[in-house]
Design an enzyme around this catalytic site. Structure first.
Site, mmCIF file in Angstrom:
data_model
loop_
_atom_site.group_PDB
_atom_site.id
_atom_site.type_symbol
_atom_site.label_atom_id
_atom_site.label_comp_id
_atom_site.label_asym_id
_atom_site.label_seq_id
_atom_site.Cartn_x
_atom_site.Cartn_y
_atom_site.Cartn_z
ATOM 1 N N ASP A 53 31.258 26.376 27.313
ATOM 2 C CA ASP A 53 31.760 25.068 26.896
ATOM 3 C C ASP A 53 33.229 24.908 27.295
ATOM 4 O O ASP A 53 33.941 25.896 27.452
ATOM 5 C CB ASP A 53 31.587 24.907 25.380
ATOM 6 N N ASN A 108 22.149 17.230 27.338
ATOM 7 C CA ASN A 108 23.181 16.890 28.323
ATOM 8 C C ASN A 108 22.806 15.711 29.223
ATOM 9 O O ASN A 108 23.663 15.157 29.914
ATOM 10 C CB ASN A 108 23.537 18.094 29.211
HETATM 11 C C1 IPE Z 1 30.239 22.766 29.500
HETATM 12 O O1 IPE Z 1 31.428 22.065 29.573
HETATM 13 C C2 IPE Z 1 29.363 22.585 30.713
HETATM 14 C C3 IPE Z 1 28.115 21.814 30.516
HETATM 15 C C4 IPE Z 1 27.647 21.392 29.370
HETATM 16 C C5 IPE Z 1 27.333 21.510 31.699
HETATM 17 P P1 IPE Z 1 31.549 20.587 28.990
HETATM 18 O O2 IPE Z 1 31.258 19.624 30.077
HETATM 19 O O3 IPE Z 1 30.714 20.448 27.761
HETATM 20 O O4 IPE Z 1 33.099 20.524 28.627
HETATM 21 P P2 IPE Z 1 33.772 19.720 27.411
HETATM 22 O O5 IPE Z 1 33.073 20.133 26.155
HETATM 23 O O6 IPE Z 1 33.590 18.270 27.698
HETATM 24 O O7 IPE Z 1 35.191 20.147 27.441
HETATM 25 MG MG MG Z 2 31.077 20.499 25.721
#
Ligand code: IPE
Ligand code: MG
Length: 231
Positions: A2, A50
């Site tokens: 994350d 996601n």
């Molecule tokens: C994690 O980083 C990667 C994925 C979920 C693909 P994020 O994209 O969730 O990063 P933040 O939480 O917005 O900082």
């Molecule tokens: Mg994230």
């Protein structure tokens, strides 16, 4: 994994740059786990939630995934790593699935660390899929509902045959599970770092493992000292 977006934003970069840099952390961490002889490393790459993200970010993630599957093959093979993937296939572009399958096949006979990639994965969805399978087996008469055990459930999850995680590392400081391996982490030790995923390095991994080694794992029982005192 994350904090890719937050890391990028802090550097004044677009969010997707954080994902690109995150791939370097994946490589570092995977190679270090292989070097340390860790049995299995599971990385939460994409959750079933996601898909709510903007299309351009999803397209970028799919592109990155395809590139990873192709470009990391030499590292995977050089480190005797076996790749497995858990999650639902739907929504993943055909071409990406094709490269995923090629990497899985290529590394299938490797005997070192298992690198399990959770892609379009959700713990609740995994349980739904397991229940569907078990219910159809019950309906077909090949599974007796009254004699279902925990092992039977585990054997119907995507992770069938894999060990439960001992240590769960979460980056970017969030204190939540986010639908990750809900069944499998019952007794996992949790370790949270403020570092964002693109900053995660060998030293962070060592720190997590050192802390883990100092934990008193009782699995609901007593440790040796307390058990002695009780008699
Ligand atoms: C994690 O980083 C990667 C994925 C979920 C693909 P994020 O994209 O969730 O990063 P933040 O939480 O917005 O900082
Ligand atoms: Mg994230």
């Amino acid at each position: 994994m994350d904090g890719n977006g937050r890391w990028a934003q802090r550097q004044g970069l677009p969010r997707v740059e954080g994902h690109r840099r995150g791939v370097a952390s994946v490589r570092r961490t995977t190679e270090e786990c292989a070097r340390l002889g860790i049995e299995q490393l599971t990385l939460y790459c994409l959750s079933s939630e996601n898909w709510k993200r903007p299309q351009y970010e999803l397209d970028f993630l799919m592109h990155l995934l395809e590139q990873y599957m192709i470009e990391e093959r030499s590292t995977i093979m050089a480190n005797n790593i076996q790749v497995r993937i858990i999650g639902r296939r739907d929504g993943i572009p055909e071409q990406v699935q094709h490269e995923m399958d090629r990497t899985i096949e290529l590394s299938a006979a490797n005997t070192g660390t298992t690198l399990c990639l959770a892609i379009n994965y959700g713990g609740r969805g995994e349980m739904v899929d397991a229940v569907r399978k078990m219910a159809s087996e019950a309906a077909a008469g090949t599974l007796d509902p009254a004699s279902i055990t925990e092992d039977d459930i585990a054997a119907h999850l995507y992770t069938a045959g894999m060990p439960d995680p001992d240590l769960l590392i979460r980056t970017a400081g969030e204190m939540r599970i986010s639908n990750f391996l809900l069944w499998q982490i019952s007794y996992a030790e949790l370790w949270v770092t403020q570092q964002c995923w693109p900053e995660f390095c060998e030293e962070t991994l060592h720190q997590a493992i050192r802390d883990f080694a100092g934990r008193d794992r009782r699995f609901g029982g007593l440790n040796a000292d307390s058990a002695e005192g009780a008699t």
